[in-house]
Design a protein around this motif. Structure first.
Motif, PDB file in Angstrom:
ATOM      1  N   THR A 122       0.817  -1.225   0.000  1.00  0.00           N
ATOM      2  CA  THR A 122       0.000   0.000   0.000  1.00  0.00           C
ATOM      3  C   THR A 122       0.852   1.277   0.000  1.00  0.00           C
ATOM      4  N   MET A 126       1.257   3.815  -3.183  1.00  0.00           N
ATOM      5  CA  MET A 126       0.819   5.187  -2.916  1.00  0.00           C
ATOM      6  C   MET A 126       1.875   6.192  -3.390  1.00  0.00           C
ATOM      7  N   LYS A 169      -3.545   5.265   2.451  1.00  0.00           N
ATOM      8  CA  LYS A 169      -4.765   5.590   1.711  1.00  0.00           C
ATOM      9  C   LYS A 169      -4.947   4.568   0.596  1.00  0.00           C
ATOM     10  N   GLY A 170      -6.161   4.072   0.445  1.00  0.00           N
ATOM     11  CA  GLY A 170      -6.404   3.041  -0.566  1.00  0.00           C
ATOM     12  C   GLY A 170      -6.114   1.638  -0.073  1.00  0.00           C
ATOM     13  N   THR A 174      -6.501  -1.829  -2.105  1.00  0.00           N
ATOM     14  CA  THR A 174      -5.323  -2.685  -2.303  1.00  0.00           C
ATOM     15  C   THR A 174      -5.623  -4.110  -1.872  1.00  0.00           C
ATOM     16  N   LYS A 231      -8.131   1.333  -7.170  1.00  0.00           N
ATOM     17  CA  LYS A 231      -7.009   1.606  -6.270  1.00  0.00           C
ATOM     18  C   LYS A 231      -6.160   2.770  -6.791  1.00  0.00           C
ATOM     19  N   GLN A 235      -5.670   6.418  -4.897  1.00  0.00           N
ATOM     20  CA  GLN A 235      -4.345   6.765  -4.388  1.00  0.00           C
ATOM     21  C   GLN A 235      -3.706   7.954  -5.109  1.00  0.00           C
TER      22      GLN A 235
END
Length: 306
Positions: A122, A126, A169-170, A174, A231, A235
């Motif tokens: 992740t 990102m 974030k996301g 993910t 995703k 992101q």
């Protein structure tokens, strides 16, 4: 040597080397995938993967295709190591009395591997996406190629303004991508690779492991591409003109479906297949040829850890 006898340090070395080699080979295609997925209708800067790569080289130079590669090369070693080692760990513990695993148990092992890897995946994705997409935003606004910003600068800014959750974030998207990917990939690879074994006791030839990794990787990549689009959009912190923000996975899916139609979820699918196929083909060759075991056997440190 059977898979269960391979030591954890050897698995980590195999996964790490495979990740570095694979990323170096296919990173420009991954950059094209990110830029194509972030394009909205009516604001297309790139028509195709090749068009994206040609325009990137023209406006940003050859090394423009490798924006974000440093963060990937830094974090892909622990990511691939965790993914391969976790899958092997779960397969070993799900096997009973040395019997082969059922497809369901293979899928469970893959699920466990996918859940473990997002700890590294992740934040890596990102940071990588911000660097990869900067050139698309500049081209859309007809600005000069942006000044190079490092992943460290972006990470510090996110930590300062949003805390650790800024780097994650996301995370939900993910997980939605990587868990199904591993559920499809690992059982498919195991069964394809089994077809190339001369006998149950022998390993498949290295070229068969490579082809099995490529086939399983590209199949799984295309299968989960809609999750990868979601995703990528979630992101991407910087938006172009008239590009909407999203409040979460459901909001993102709803807005893409309403404004761009179902075909938008397949953006970058071809690029993603071209990225993942060699990445996992190389990974499986390293893993099964046993580069890690060779390095450890040749190392003086082996004597100290024995």
């Amino acid at each position: 040597m059977s898979q269960q006898q391979i030591s954890l340090p050897a698995k980590l070395i195999n996964g790490g080397i495979a990740g570095i080699v694979g990323v170096t080979c296919v990173f420009p295609i991954d950059l094209a995938k990110t830029r194509l997925q972030n394009q909205r209708q009516g604001q297309q800067v790139y028509k195709s993967m090749m068009d994206c790569l040609v325009k990137t080289v023209r406006s940003e130079g050859y090394f423009g295709m490798y924006r974000g590669a440093a963060v990937n090369l830094t974090l892909v070693t622990p990511e691939k190591a965790i993914k391969l080692a976790a899958n092997d760990f779960f397969r070993h513990h799900l096997a009973k009395d040395g019997k082969g695993l059922t497809v369901f148990k293979e899928m469970m092992a893959g699920c466990g591997a996918g859940m473990c890897q997002v700890v590294v995946t992740t934040p890596m994705e990102m940071l990588k996406i911000q660097l990869q997409d900067a050139g698309r935003l500049a081209a859309q606004q007809r600005k000069p190629a942006p000044q190079a910003v490092s992943a460290t600068q972006i990470a510090k800014e996110l930590l300062h303004t949003q805390g650790i959750q800024g780097l994650y974030k996301g995370l939900g998207a993910t997980l939605m991508r990587d868990v199904p990917f591993s559920i499809v990939y690992f059982p498919l690879f195991a069964n394809l690779n089994r077809l190339g074994k001369p006998s149950p006791e022998e390993s498949a030839p290295f070229y068969w492991a490579f082809l099995s990794g490529c086939a399983a990787g590209s199949t799984a990549a295309v299968a989960v591409n809609p999750c990868d689009v979601v995703k990528t959009r979630l992101q991407s912190l910087n938006k172009g003109s008239a590009e909407e923000a999203y409040d979460g996975v459901l909001d993102c899916v709803s807005k893409i479906m309403r404004k761009e139609g179902p075909s938008a979820f397949l953006k970058g699918a071809g690029c993603r297949a071209l990225v993942i196929a060699p990445l996992f083909g190389i990974a499986q060759v390293m893993y099964f040829v046993g580069v890690g075991e060779y390095i450890l056997d040749s190392s003086p440190l082996r004597l100290l850890s024995a």
